[in-house]
Design a protein around this motif. Structure first.
Motif, PDB file in Angstrom:
ATOM      1  N   ILE A 233       0.608  -1.339  -0.094  1.00 33.08           N
ATOM      2  CA  ILE A 233      -0.082  -0.042   0.167  1.00 33.08           C
ATOM      3  C   ILE A 233       0.572   1.480   0.319  1.00 33.08           C
ATOM      4  O   ILE A 233      -0.032   2.369   0.412  1.00 33.08           O
ATOM      5  N   HIS A 234       2.421   0.796   0.240  1.00 33.81           N
ATOM      6  CA  HIS A 234       3.520   2.723   0.459  1.00 33.81           C
ATOM      7  C   HIS A 234       4.134   2.518  -1.117  1.00 33.81           C
ATOM      8  O   HIS A 234       4.309   4.296  -1.681  1.00 33.81           O
ATOM      9  N   THR A 235       3.949   1.586  -2.051  1.00 28.23           N
ATOM     10  CA  THR A 235       5.181   1.331  -3.712  1.00 28.23           C
ATOM     11  C   THR A 235       4.567   0.975  -4.358  1.00 28.23           C
ATOM     12  O   THR A 235       3.642   0.545  -3.921  1.00 28.23           O
ATOM     13  N   VAL A 259       3.342  -6.397  -5.492  1.00 30.75           N
ATOM     14  CA  VAL A 259       2.965  -7.712  -5.084  1.00 30.75           C
ATOM     15  C   VAL A 259       3.781  -8.556  -4.694  1.00 30.75           C
ATOM     16  O   VAL A 259       4.773  -9.120  -4.966  1.00 30.75           O
ATOM     17  N   TYR A 260       4.036  -8.498  -3.323  1.00 33.35           N
ATOM     18  CA  TYR A 260       5.383  -9.490  -2.215  1.00 33.35           C
ATOM     19  C   TYR A 260       4.709 -11.038  -2.661  1.00 33.35           C
ATOM     20  O   TYR A 260       3.278 -11.738  -2.026  1.00 33.35           O
ATOM     21  N   LYS A 261       5.335 -11.689  -3.856  1.00 26.69           N
ATOM     22  CA  LYS A 261       4.699 -13.361  -3.464  1.00 26.69           C
ATOM     23  C   LYS A 261       5.481 -14.108  -1.877  1.00 26.69           C
ATOM     24  O   LYS A 261       6.560 -13.795  -1.877  1.00 26.69           O
ATOM     25  N   LYS A 262       5.392 -15.235  -2.250  1.00 24.41           N
ATOM     26  CA  LYS A 262       5.301 -16.309  -1.315  1.00 24.41           C
ATOM     27  C   LYS A 262       6.598 -17.113  -1.850  1.00 24.41           C
ATOM     28  O   LYS A 262       6.640 -17.360  -2.933  1.00 24.41           O
ATOM     29  N   GLY A 263       7.724 -17.140  -0.982  1.00 25.19           N
ATOM     30  CA  GLY A 263       8.861 -17.538  -1.695  1.00 25.19           C
ATOM     31  C   GLY A 263       9.798 -16.630  -0.657  1.00 25.19           C
ATOM     32  O   GLY A 263       9.714 -15.259  -0.503  1.00 25.19           O
ATOM     33  N   ASP A 274       9.662  -2.052   2.746  1.00 21.91           N
ATOM     34  CA  ASP A 274       7.833  -1.536   2.045  1.00 21.91           C
ATOM     35  C   ASP A 274       7.320  -3.110   2.901  1.00 21.91           C
ATOM     36  O   ASP A 274       6.605  -2.944   3.362  1.00 21.91           O
ATOM     37  N   TYR A 275       8.137  -4.252   2.837  1.00 17.38           N
ATOM     38  CA  TYR A 275       7.766  -5.698   3.056  1.00 17.38           C
ATOM     39  C   TYR A 275       6.863  -5.358   4.641  1.00 17.38           C
ATOM     40  O   TYR A 275       6.610  -6.299   4.779  1.00 17.38           O
ATOM     41  N   ARG A 277       6.636  -3.018   6.365  1.00 19.81           N
ATOM     42  CA  ARG A 277       5.588  -2.078   6.534  1.00 19.81           C
ATOM     43  C   ARG A 277       4.402  -2.919   6.687  1.00 19.81           C
ATOM     44  O   ARG A 277       3.610  -2.143   7.832  1.00 19.81           O
ATOM     45  N   GLN A 278       4.122  -4.154   5.490  1.00 20.22           N
ATOM     46  CA  GLN A 278       3.071  -4.085   5.211  1.00 20.22           C
ATOM     47  C   GLN A 278       1.381  -4.863   6.684  1.00 20.22           C
ATOM     48  O   GLN A 278       2.584  -5.549   7.562  1.00 20.22           O
ATOM     49  N   ARG A 279       0.770  -3.983   6.785  1.00 24.87           N
ATOM     50  CA  ARG A 279      -0.255  -4.978   7.604  1.00 24.87           C
ATOM     51  C   ARG A 279      -1.449  -5.283   7.140  1.00 24.87           C
ATOM     52  O   ARG A 279      -1.925  -6.311   7.060  1.00 24.87           O
ATOM     53  N   TYR A 280      -2.298  -4.330   5.396  1.00 23.95           N
ATOM     54  CA  TYR A 280      -3.190  -4.520   5.110  1.00 23.95           C
ATOM     55  C   TYR A 280      -3.441  -5.598   4.203  1.00 23.95           C
ATOM     56  O   TYR A 280      -2.569  -5.636   3.317  1.00 23.95           O
ATOM     57  N   GLY A 281      -4.478  -6.561   4.053  1.00 27.52           N
ATOM     58  CA  GLY A 281      -4.039  -8.144   3.778  1.00 27.52           C
ATOM     59  C   GLY A 281      -4.033  -9.076   3.815  1.00 27.52           C
ATOM     60  O   GLY A 281      -4.022  -9.928   3.799  1.00 27.52           O
ATOM     61  N   LEU A 282      -2.903  -9.491   4.978  1.00 27.65           N
ATOM     62  CA  LEU A 282      -2.615  -9.988   5.626  1.00 27.65           C
ATOM     63  C   LEU A 282      -3.553 -10.593   6.742  1.00 27.65           C
ATOM     64  O   LEU A 282      -3.935 -10.178   7.470  1.00 27.65           O
ATOM     65  N   PRO A 283      -3.043 -11.881   6.975  1.00 21.95           N
ATOM     66  CA  PRO A 283      -4.483 -12.954   7.692  1.00 21.95           C
ATOM     67  C   PRO A 283      -4.521 -12.105   8.950  1.00 21.95           C
ATOM     68  O   PRO A 283      -5.352 -11.933   9.439  1.00 21.95           O
ATOM     69  N   ASN A 284      -3.268 -11.737   9.650  1.00 24.26           N
ATOM     70  CA  ASN A 284      -3.040 -11.801  10.557  1.00 24.26           C
ATOM     71  C   ASN A 284      -2.939 -10.508  11.572  1.00 24.26           C
ATOM     72  O   ASN A 284      -1.834 -10.264  12.034  1.00 24.26           O
TER      73      ASN A 284
END
Length: 402
Positions: A233-235, A259-263, A274-275, A277-284
């Motif tokens: 949501i930042h970059t 978008v940060y993909k799994k792996g 940036d990664y 800092r993310q919390r929106y869109g994460l399960p918890n």
């Protein structure tokens, strides 16, 4: 961000701190004790601290040879700079083991997201980590306190705060206002956590997550394993380059999502920051962000101690300059060089990441975030230096990140 220096206050009632629009550099410290409680004074020692905090406030634990080899380099590269008092009355007393480094060591790590357009005293601590090192000094544990946890924040004379009930991350803001500065913010946060958990601290660090970018870029990159796919949501991407949204809009060019993909992958400073800092869109939500920020600190520690990086004089000096813009450090009355040497047996592999509240939201009767009984028991284990036994009996508190 330029570096400023300023003398360290001898008590909470001395003149107000300078406004923290820049982060002061920190040096070693001596101290006097009154009634068993540390009375902190400035000490003119070389600034060993900067190299230490690069790796997450004393998480750069390597072999004794690497540390001894680094001391001379650090001494040459730094001057006699005053260190700040980040703990106030939440530091350990003599009776609690604060007189020396022989016992368990507890640090408070506060991550702030300071941006140039924000007022210096309008910053909350969005990452709150208790770092526990048992008396054996061969292991380290990180425990994150959820930023929305309801807390009783005590009155704080320096900033004129009258006290009250609020989210715990507001304690930093309340202590920083009206000239309290980031030091006042850390002091009030430390006292709030002490009142809540019973833990007193040997030291503290304020980590400016924005400053992490330069440190990581100096390291080259860090390896991060993405647990859950998440859209930033930042970059955004502009012409194949990742940019902050505010900067990207000025270009007038088409923007595509990041978008940060799994792996697992190597991340640059901007990507890792940036990664984390993310919390929106994460399960918890924030609980996943807590684990991701712990993961970033561990990744920095691991990268910094690999392939002889700490024996490279050029790289060390680059790291010192980068770290000077990212951290404020307080290690109590112990000389910082002694503090580092005491922890020489710990490496990134011995850094264990723990989860509060089972890694998910825990509401109280007011429908606010609260520490669960198990989490309070975990903090009691920290206080009693029984955390290893607690984790063995409660493996579910272990982080799901690697």
């Amino acid at each position: 961000m330029p570096v400023q220096t300023s003398p360290r206050p001898t008590s909470q009632d001395s003149d107000p701190y300078a406004r923290p629009s820049t982060i002061p550099s920190q040096g070693g410290r001596g101290g006097q004790r009154t009634g068993g409680v540390r009375k902190r004074t400035k000490r003119k020692d070389p600034l060993w601290a900067r190299l230490t905090v690069i790796f997450g406030a004393v998480l750069m634990m390597t072999s004794g040879v690497a540390i001894v080899g680094s001391k001379a380099l650090i001494s040459q590269a730094t001057g006699s700079i005053a260190q700040k008092n980040l703990l106030g009355g939440a530091g350990k007393t003599d009776a609690e083991g604060g007189a020396d480094l022989d016992g368990p060591i507890d640090m408070l790590l506060l991550g702030v997201d300071a941006r140039e357009r924000w007022a210096a005293d309008d910053v909350r601590a969005d990452s709150i980590i208790v770092l526990h090192i048992p008396a054996s000094h061969d292991q380290a544990y990180m425990i994150s306190i959820p930023r929305d946890t309801e807390a009783q924040i005590p009155a704080f004379k320096k900033s004129g705060y009258a006290g009250g009930t609020d989210k715990i991350n507001a304690a930093f803001q309340a202590g920083a206002r009206n000239g309290g500065g980031w030091e006042g913010g850390a002091q009030l946060m430390a006292q709030t956590i002490k009142n809540m958990t019973g833990i007193s601290f040997d030291g503290a660090a304020i980590i400016n997550f924005g400053g992490f970018k330069n440190v990581i870029d100096t390291l080259g990159s860090v390896r991060i394993c993405v647990k859950h796919e998440v859209k930033s949501i930042h970059t955004v991407m502009v012409d194949g380059k990742q940019m902050w949204k505010a900067d990207a809009k000025k270009t007038g060019r088409p923007m595509t999502p990041v978008v940060y993909k799994k792996g697992c992958r190597q991340m640059s400073g901007l990507e890792a920051l940036d990664y984390s800092r993310q919390r929106y869109g994460l399960p918890n939500s924030d609980y996943d962000r807590q684990q991701n920020q712990q993961q970033l600190i561990k990744a920095m520690a691991r990268k910094a101690t690999e392939k002889g990086m700490l024996t490279n004089p050029v790289k060390i000096n680059q790291l010192i300059r980068a770290a000077g813009k990212a951290f404020i450090l307080d290690v109590g009355d112990a000389p910082v060089a002694d503090f580092i040497f005491t922890l020489r047996g710990i490496s990134a592999n011995e850094l264990t990441m723990l989860r509060t509240n089972g890694g998910t939201y825990n509401g109280n009767a007011n429908n606010r975030e609260a520490l669960s009984p198990q989490t309070l028991e975990m903090f009691q284990a920290v206080k009693n230096d029984k955390l290893g036994e607690f984790v063995y009996a409660n493996p579910a508190v272990l982080s799901t990140r690697s």
